[in-house]
Design an enzyme around this catalytic site. Structure first.
Site, PDB file in Angstrom:
ATOM      1  N   CYS A 126      -0.902   3.504   6.730  1.00 51.05           N
ATOM      2  CA  CYS A 126      -1.915   2.708   5.968  1.00 51.05           C
ATOM      3  C   CYS A 126      -3.241   2.562   6.645  1.00 51.05           C
ATOM      4  O   CYS A 126      -3.711   3.507   7.097  1.00 51.05           O
ATOM      5  CB  CYS A 126      -1.439   1.408   5.710  1.00 51.05           C
ATOM      6  SG  CYS A 126      -2.315   0.398   4.387  1.00 51.05           S
ATOM      7  N   HIS A 127      -3.947   1.566   6.939  1.00 53.36           N
ATOM      8  CA  HIS A 127      -5.178   1.392   7.698  1.00 53.36           C
ATOM      9  C   HIS A 127      -5.220   1.817   9.036  1.00 53.36           C
ATOM     10  O   HIS A 127      -6.158   1.837   9.938  1.00 53.36           O
ATOM     11  CB  HIS A 127      -5.980  -0.024   7.631  1.00 53.36           C
ATOM     12  CG  HIS A 127      -6.372  -0.243   6.267  1.00 53.36           C
ATOM     13  ND1 HIS A 127      -5.686  -0.634   5.316  1.00 53.36           N
ATOM     14  CD2 HIS A 127      -7.637  -0.302   5.931  1.00 53.36           C
ATOM     15  CE1 HIS A 127      -6.408  -0.674   4.175  1.00 53.36           C
ATOM     16  NE2 HIS A 127      -7.471  -0.685   4.447  1.00 53.36           N
TER      17      HIS A 127
END
Length: 189
Positions: free
Chosen positions: A118-119
């Site tokens: 993800c991030h």
């Protein structure tokens, strides 16, 4: 008997599932997870979900808390077999930490197993180590990856040498097993 220590990078608003899944998986393979944050303290985690209706963006809920075992500034990366960059909003806020940048560069320079979801991609992007590297990430971080010279792949698991990545927590069952495989190979080698 322990196979060695694995660094789990977090900060406030780290995603709960992104953090806890690898935290427990490495223990199942006899590695010791060491949670690292900006300071050695307890951090608030969050849960992210894009509701099926009514929202065009990710909705955030309060999750569990987790204790950081060590502050970034106190990490000696040579003591660790691998590293994991958790998702959530934390990477946006911790990626400029000078010690975390150096830790990240160390793992890439020494070809140690790295995983990101993800991030989490924002940390290796900021450290300047993604140029020419293939990675999966949540679609909204595609720009961050590409502007830093990385190659975006929309896949549940992307393996590029020592680097393993997934898009979101929905992909844990795909990319984590590849990262664990690299950790085991690194320890045996």
């Amino acid at each position: 008997m322990s196979r060695g220590k694995v660094l789990i990078v977090i900060g406030d608003a780290t995603e709960t599932v992104d953090t806890l899944y690898p935290y427990y998986r490495v223990q199942e393979e006899d590695f010791i997870p060491v949670v690292a944050g900006p300071d050695k303290r307890r951090y608030a985690m969050v849960l992210h979900e894009r509701p099926s209706s009514g929202w065009d963006i990710t909705r955030e809920f309060e999750g569990y808390t987790i204790q950081a075992d060590i502050a970034f500034r106190d990490v000696n990366p040579a003591e660790y077999v691998g590293i994991f960059f958790s998702g959530g909003r934390a990477p946006e806020y911790i990626r400029d930490d000078p010690a975390l940048i150096e830790i990240t560069r160390y793992f890439f320079a020494h070809n140690k197993p790295v995983a990101s979801v993800c991030h989490g991609v924002e940390i290796p992007c900021r450290a300047g180590v993604v140029k020419g590297r293939r990675m999966a990430t949540v679609a909204k971080c595609r720009f961050d990856l590409e502007v830093c010279g990385g190659i975006y792949e929309d896949s549940p698991c992307v393996v590029d040498g020592n680097l393993v990545s997934g898009r979101t927590y929905h992909d844990h069952g795909q990319y984590i097993k590849e990262w664990i495989r690299l950790l085991l190979e690194a320890k045996e080698g």
